[in-house]
Write an enzyme that holds these catalytic residues in place. Structure first.
Site, PDB file in Angstrom:
ATOM      1  N   THR A   8      23.358  -0.465 -27.637  1.00 40.43           N
ATOM      2  CA  THR A   8      24.151  -0.220 -26.431  1.00 40.43           C
ATOM      3  C   THR A   8      25.642  -0.037 -26.703  1.00 40.43           C
ATOM      4  OG1 THR A   8      24.092  -2.611 -26.155  1.00 40.43           O
ATOM      5  CG2 THR A   8      22.569  -1.338 -24.800  1.00 40.43           C
ATOM      6  N   HIS A  38      39.625  21.932 -60.395  1.00 41.03           N
ATOM      7  CA  HIS A  38      41.072  22.084 -60.304  1.00 41.03           C
ATOM      8  C   HIS A  38      41.389  23.390 -59.581  1.00 41.03           C
ATOM      9  CE1 HIS A  38      45.294  22.006 -61.421  1.00 41.03           C
ATOM     10  NE2 HIS A  38      45.178  23.282 -61.754  1.00 41.03           N
ATOM     11  N   LEU A  73      31.909   1.681 -36.324  1.00 37.55           N
ATOM     12  CA  LEU A  73      32.046   3.054 -36.799  1.00 37.55           C
ATOM     13  C   LEU A  73      30.747   3.815 -36.589  1.00 37.55           C
ATOM     14  CD1 LEU A  73      33.943   2.345 -40.133  1.00 37.55           C
ATOM     15  CD2 LEU A  73      34.895   3.280 -38.011  1.00 37.55           C
TER      16      LEU A  73
HETATM   17  P1  FAD Z   1      27.834   3.966 -28.528  1.00 41.68           P
HETATM   18  O1  FAD Z   1      28.243   5.239 -29.131  1.00 41.68           O
HETATM   19  O2  FAD Z   1      28.847   3.198 -27.766  1.00 41.68           O
HETATM   20  O3  FAD Z   1      26.597   4.328 -27.601  1.00 41.68           O
HETATM   21  C1  FAD Z   1      25.951   3.390 -26.822  1.00 41.68           C
HETATM   22  C2  FAD Z   1      25.304   4.104 -25.653  1.00 41.68           C
HETATM   23  O4  FAD Z   1      24.481   3.182 -24.996  1.00 41.68           O
HETATM   24  C3  FAD Z   1      26.274   4.617 -24.607  1.00 41.68           C
HETATM   25  O5  FAD Z   1      26.087   5.991 -24.400  1.00 41.68           O
HETATM   26  C4  FAD Z   1      25.940   3.809 -23.352  1.00 41.68           C
HETATM   27  O6  FAD Z   1      26.027   4.592 -22.165  1.00 41.68           O
HETATM   28  C5  FAD Z   1      24.508   3.428 -23.619  1.00 41.68           C
HETATM   29  N1  FAD Z   1      24.091   2.193 -22.947  1.00 41.68           N
HETATM   30  C6  FAD Z   1      24.766   1.016 -22.890  1.00 41.68           C
HETATM   31  N2  FAD Z   1      24.034   0.099 -22.219  1.00 41.68           N
HETATM   32  C7  FAD Z   1      22.880   0.730 -21.870  1.00 41.68           C
HETATM   33  C8  FAD Z   1      21.733   0.324 -21.166  1.00 41.68           C
HETATM   34  N3  FAD Z   1      21.587  -0.918 -20.703  1.00 41.68           N
HETATM   35  N4  FAD Z   1      20.752   1.228 -20.960  1.00 41.68           N
HETATM   36  C9  FAD Z   1      20.866   2.505 -21.420  1.00 41.68           C
HETATM   37  N5  FAD Z   1      21.932   2.943 -22.097  1.00 41.68           N
HETATM   38  C10 FAD Z   1      22.924   2.063 -22.316  1.00 41.68           C
HETATM   39  N6  FAD Z   1      33.928   6.096 -35.213  1.00 41.68           N
HETATM   40  C11 FAD Z   1      33.915   6.808 -36.355  1.00 41.68           C
HETATM   41  O7  FAD Z   1      33.134   6.503 -37.262  1.00 41.68           O
HETATM   42  N7  FAD Z   1      34.751   7.886 -36.532  1.00 41.68           N
HETATM   43  C12 FAD Z   1      35.628   8.260 -35.579  1.00 41.68           C
HETATM   44  O8  FAD Z   1      36.365   9.227 -35.776  1.00 41.68           O
HETATM   45  C13 FAD Z   1      35.681   7.518 -34.375  1.00 41.68           C
HETATM   46  N8  FAD Z   1      36.550   7.853 -33.409  1.00 41.68           N
HETATM   47  C14 FAD Z   1      36.565   7.137 -32.244  1.00 41.68           C
HETATM   48  C15 FAD Z   1      37.490   7.488 -31.266  1.00 41.68           C
HETATM   49  C16 FAD Z   1      37.547   6.790 -30.083  1.00 41.68           C
HETATM   50  C17 FAD Z   1      38.560   7.183 -29.033  1.00 41.68           C
HETATM   51  C18 FAD Z   1      36.631   5.722 -29.852  1.00 41.68           C
HETATM   52  C19 FAD Z   1      36.644   4.984 -28.556  1.00 41.68           C
HETATM   53  C20 FAD Z   1      35.709   5.358 -30.818  1.00 41.68           C
HETATM   54  C21 FAD Z   1      35.678   6.060 -32.033  1.00 41.68           C
HETATM   55  N9  FAD Z   1      34.791   5.721 -33.049  1.00 41.68           N
HETATM   56  C22 FAD Z   1      34.788   6.425 -34.224  1.00 41.68           C
HETATM   57  C23 FAD Z   1      33.844   4.601 -32.916  1.00 41.68           C
HETATM   58  C24 FAD Z   1      32.434   5.155 -32.566  1.00 41.68           C
HETATM   59  O9  FAD Z   1      32.515   5.915 -31.383  1.00 41.68           O
HETATM   60  C25 FAD Z   1      31.463   4.011 -32.410  1.00 41.68           C
HETATM   61  O10 FAD Z   1      31.489   3.190 -33.547  1.00 41.68           O
HETATM   62  C26 FAD Z   1      30.046   4.542 -32.210  1.00 41.68           C
HETATM   63  O11 FAD Z   1      29.978   5.389 -31.092  1.00 41.68           O
HETATM   64  C27 FAD Z   1      29.058   3.385 -32.064  1.00 41.68           C
HETATM   65  O12 FAD Z   1      27.780   3.889 -31.886  1.00 41.68           O
HETATM   66  P2  FAD Z   1      26.669   3.075 -31.076  1.00 41.68           P
HETATM   67  O13 FAD Z   1      25.464   3.939 -31.108  1.00 41.68           O
HETATM   68  O14 FAD Z   1      26.579   1.710 -31.593  1.00 41.68           O
HETATM   69  O15 FAD Z   1      27.222   2.949 -29.590  1.00 41.68           O
HETATM   70  P1  NAI Z   2      41.680  -1.796 -33.621  1.00 41.30           P
HETATM   71  O1  NAI Z   2      41.032  -3.089 -33.808  1.00 41.30           O
HETATM   72  O2  NAI Z   2      41.608  -0.762 -34.685  1.00 41.30           O
HETATM   73  O3  NAI Z   2      43.228  -2.010 -33.325  1.00 41.30           O
HETATM   74  C1  NAI Z   2      43.700  -2.792 -32.263  1.00 41.30           C
HETATM   75  C2  NAI Z   2      45.118  -3.233 -32.576  1.00 41.30           C
HETATM   76  O4  NAI Z   2      45.665  -3.822 -31.432  1.00 41.30           O
HETATM   77  C3  NAI Z   2      45.192  -4.265 -33.692  1.00 41.30           C
HETATM   78  O5  NAI Z   2      46.127  -3.823 -34.652  1.00 41.30           O
HETATM   79  C4  NAI Z   2      45.627  -5.530 -32.986  1.00 41.30           C
HETATM   80  O6  NAI Z   2      46.427  -6.371 -33.789  1.00 41.30           O
HETATM   81  C5  NAI Z   2      46.419  -4.959 -31.830  1.00 41.30           C
HETATM   82  N1  NAI Z   2      46.525  -5.830 -30.662  1.00 41.30           N
HETATM   83  C6  NAI Z   2      45.576  -6.636 -30.125  1.00 41.30           C
HETATM   84  N2  NAI Z   2      46.054  -7.239 -29.021  1.00 41.30           N
HETATM   85  C7  NAI Z   2      47.338  -6.825 -28.860  1.00 41.30           C
HETATM   86  C8  NAI Z   2      48.346  -7.074 -27.911  1.00 41.30           C
HETATM   87  N3  NAI Z   2      48.130  -7.887 -26.869  1.00 41.30           N
HETATM   88  N4  NAI Z   2      49.550  -6.472 -28.056  1.00 41.30           N
HETATM   89  C9  NAI Z   2      49.777  -5.623 -29.100  1.00 41.30           C
HETATM   90  N5  NAI Z   2      48.832  -5.339 -30.034  1.00 41.30           N
HETATM   91  C10 NAI Z   2      47.632  -5.920 -29.900  1.00 41.30           C
HETATM   92  O7  NAI Z   2      41.094  -1.243 -32.238  1.00 41.30           O
HETATM   93  P2  NAI Z   2      41.190   0.172 -31.555  1.00 41.30           P
HETATM   94  O8  NAI Z   2      42.295   0.975 -32.134  1.00 41.30           O
HETATM   95  O9  NAI Z   2      41.178  -0.093 -30.093  1.00 41.30           O
HETATM   96  O10 NAI Z   2      39.819   0.830 -31.986  1.00 41.30           O
HETATM   97  C11 NAI Z   2      38.582   0.203 -31.618  1.00 41.30           C
HETATM   98  C12 NAI Z   2      37.503   0.536 -32.585  1.00 41.30           C
HETATM   99  O11 NAI Z   2      37.151   1.897 -32.513  1.00 41.30           O
HETATM  100  C13 NAI Z   2      37.911   0.224 -33.996  1.00 41.30           C
HETATM  101  O12 NAI Z   2      37.184  -0.896 -34.400  1.00 41.30           O
HETATM  102  C14 NAI Z   2      37.542   1.406 -34.791  1.00 41.30           C
HETATM  103  O13 NAI Z   2      36.610   1.051 -35.768  1.00 41.30           O
HETATM  104  C15 NAI Z   2      36.891   2.385 -33.804  1.00 41.30           C
HETATM  105  N6  NAI Z   2      37.537   3.679 -33.985  1.00 41.30           N
HETATM  106  C16 NAI Z   2      37.372   4.331 -35.170  1.00 41.30           C
HETATM  107  C17 NAI Z   2      38.017   5.506 -35.407  1.00 41.30           C
HETATM  108  C18 NAI Z   2      37.862   6.154 -36.726  1.00 41.30           C
HETATM  109  O14 NAI Z   2      36.961   5.790 -37.465  1.00 41.30           O
HETATM  110  N7  NAI Z   2      38.691   7.120 -37.075  1.00 41.30           N
HETATM  111  C19 NAI Z   2      38.870   6.132 -34.411  1.00 41.30           C
HETATM  112  C20 NAI Z   2      39.007   5.341 -33.230  1.00 41.30           C
HETATM  113  C21 NAI Z   2      38.334   4.175 -33.035  1.00 41.30           C
END
Ligand code: FAD
Ligand code: NAI
Length: 471
Positions: free
Chosen positions: A142, A450, A321
């Site tokens: 989820t 390279h 991730l």
């Molecule tokens: P999710 O992708 O969160 O999917 C869970 C799904 O379950 C959702 O669609 C939800 O609607 C559904 N669900 C929840 N509860 C229920 C229920 N009871 N019944 C039916 N469906 C339900 N990770 C990377 O590796 N690379 C990135 O570049 C990256 N960029 C990100 C950028 C942003 C802005 C954010 C917010 C996250 C990013 N992440 C990135 C993190 C990544 O999106 C998550 O780690 C990943 O989507 C997790 O996969 P998941 O399948 O566990 O859950």
């Molecule tokens: P994050 O955990 O990466 O960063 C949150 C930051 O907020 C931390 O540095 C923390 O110290 C700070 N923080 C917490 N409370 C605060 C406060 N009250 N005031 C100021 N700073 C505060 O979480 P983020 O950026 O929200 O991303 C969430 C998750 O989504 C991450 O765990 C990441 O793995 C995933 N993600 C991955 C991406 C990628 O792989 N490129 C891209 C975007 C998200």
């Protein structure tokens, strides 16, 4: 008549859930996947990885056109204008095409999409959209959602105080965006809006950006983002956000306590982390408890404490991730099918897709040292600057380095960290090497094409035992 409607029922169609469902179906299991969103693909495809990368790519091109990068290659442009609605549209097109692609794959593999949110009735059945469905195995996938900041109300429609979903959909470039949280989301989305013209201030509670990354990388990140024009307020906490019309006033103070000050902004992005999605699942009905961080604990095979119930992805411990969730999706399906599905959680790469990219796999130098009992002589560290890499230099990309951390006795690679324009792509090689138990010598004696950025990894590895050539 079969005892259950399905062999496997996956709850959630994010990268964890949809991959688990497809793999289970490929292995001949009758599979359904419940998803409440209008489209498949979860956070990643709808409001995460994909839309953020679409805007990062578009905004990078825009910045190159306006900041003199094109001119530095001898390309003259006329006046450059931003068409934000077209940039947003190309993002939506990518999302639509990829989420539609998962729907196609479900049909192709005969995975039934149960449209709606699932709630447990017992360990082998759930209710989805008023219908009871049973399965021999149920996989909880989820995912996660935005962690709220107490006292701060997010309103993505108004566009003043937004979370990542709102920041991906802004229909104007803010004058001043304040990002609360200097983690991955804050830096990626802060970079998007800075490149498109906003002044961006990042307020971070800790004394460095990017928690979890290697210390050198974190220090360098602060320098690079400052150089790009981001204002950083480290060791600072936000204590309140007041909104009046289209303006927000943030009250901040030093994390350790001290005099408060205010910052005015027309957009505030709250990006302080994400929390597992377990509300409404009815876990109490199956007696499944959460750990202190609200996560579902599993064993190495992704089994929960309840027989027949498995869990993967953001809802269980580990980095949040997409690729970690996907690999767990494959492994859980294989375990359910009686095969051996394994994920090596010691080798999960992480990438921040800014410019340059920041990437790492394995241990940080700090963690390696701690594991060595603080004995510096037990680890070897070598760093090679991108400035000395011919391809990066030719491409006018001087920032960054590759760092290799190895065990001093066995020479086995413990961790690799990279800051480079293509660090996210480069880190795959390091992950593969570590998965095969490579030594730094193995990498150093592997022929690298390279001129490529990847030669910097080879040279950093050379520096562990001997010396790199180009430094
Ligand atoms: P999710 O992708 O969160 O999917 C869970 C799904 O379950 C959702 O669609 C939800 O609607 C559904 N669900 C929840 N509860 C229920 C229920 N009871 N019944 C039916 N469906 C339900 N990770 C990377 O590796 N690379 C990135 O570049 C990256 N960029 C990100 C950028 C942003 C802005 C954010 C917010 C996250 C990013 N992440 C990135 C993190 C990544 O999106 C998550 O780690 C990943 O989507 C997790 O996969 P998941 O399948 O566990 O859950
Ligand atoms: P994050 O955990 O990466 O960063 C949150 C930051 O907020 C931390 O540095 C923390 O110290 C700070 N923080 C917490 N409370 C605060 C406060 N009250 N005031 C100021 N700073 C505060 O979480 P983020 O950026 O929200 O991303 C969430 C998750 O989504 C991450 O765990 C990441 O793995 C995933 N993600 C991955 C991406 C990628 O792989 N490129 C891209 C975007 C998200």
């Amino acid at each position: 008549m079969a005892e259950y409607d399905y062999d496997v029922l996956v709850i959630g169609a994010g990268p964890g859930g949809y991959v688990a469902a497809i793999r289970a179906a490929q292995l001949g299991l009758k599979t359904a996947c419940a998803e409440g969103r209008e489209t498949l693909g979860g956070t990643c495809l709808n409001v995460g990885c994909i839309p953020s990368k679409a805007l990062l790519h578009g905004s990078e091109k825009f910045e190159e056109a306006v900041n003199g990068t094109f001119a530095s290659y001898g390309i003259k442009t006329g006046p450059v204008e931003l068409d934000l609605s077209a940039m947003q549209q190309q993002k939506l097109d990518s999302v639509k095409s990829l989420t539609g692609g998962i729907e196609f794959l479900f049909k192709k593999n005969k995975v039934t999409w149960l449209k709606g949110y699932a709630t447990f009735e017992d360990a082998h059945s759930v209710t989805v959209a008023g219908q009871k469905v049973s399965a021999k195995h149920i996989v909880i996938a989820t995912g996660s959602s935005v962690t709220p900041l107490p006292g701060v109300t997010v309103d993505n429609d108004a566009g003043v105080v937004v979370d990542s979903t709102g920041a991906l959909a802004l229909n104007r470039v803010p004058d001043h965006m304040v990002v609360i949280g200097g983690g991955v989301i804050g830096l990626e989305l802060g970079s998007v809006w800075r490149r498109l013209g906003a002044k961006v201030t990042v307020v971070e509670y800790l004394d460095q950006l990017l928690p979890g990354m290697d210390g050198d990388v974190r220090r360098e990140a602060a320098k690079i983002f400052k150089k790009q024009g981001m204002a950083l307020k480290l060791s600072t906490k936000v204590t309140g956000v007041a909104v009046d019309g289209g303006k927000a006033t943030l009250t901040v103070e030093p994390s350790a306590g001290g005099a408060a000050e205010t910052i005015e902004a027309d957009c505030v992005l709250v990006a302080i982390g994400r929390k597992p999605n377990t509300d409404g699942l009815g876990l109490d009905k199956i007696g499944l408890e959460l750990n202190k961080r609200g996560q579902i604990e599993t064993d190495h095979d992704f089994r929960t404490k309840v027989d027949g119930v498995w869990a993967i992805g953001d809802v269980i411990p580990g980095p949040m991730l997409a690729h970690k969730a996907e690999d767990e999706g494959i492994a859980v399906a294989e375990n359910i099918a009686g095969l051996t599905g394994i994920v090596n959680h010691d080798v999960i790469p992480g990438v921040v897709y800014t410019f340059p990219e920041f990437a790492g796999v394995g241990l940080t130098q700090e963690a390696a040292l701690e594991k060595a009992g603080g004995d510096q002589s037990k680890i070897k560290v070598s760093k090679f600057p991108m400035l000395a890499n011919s391809r990066a230099k030719t491409n006018h990309e001087p920032d960054g380095f590759v760092k290799v951390i190895a065990d001093a006795q066995t020479d086995r690679v413990l961790g690799v960290w990279a800051i480079a324009s293509v660090a996210g792509t480069m880190i795959a090689e390091a992950a593969l090497a570590m998965e095969f138990g490579a030594t730094s010598e193995d990498i150093a004696y592997t022929c690298h094409a390279h001129p490529t950025h990847s030669e910097a990894l080879k040279e950093a590895a050379m520096g562990i035992r001997e010396k790199p050539i180009h430094m």
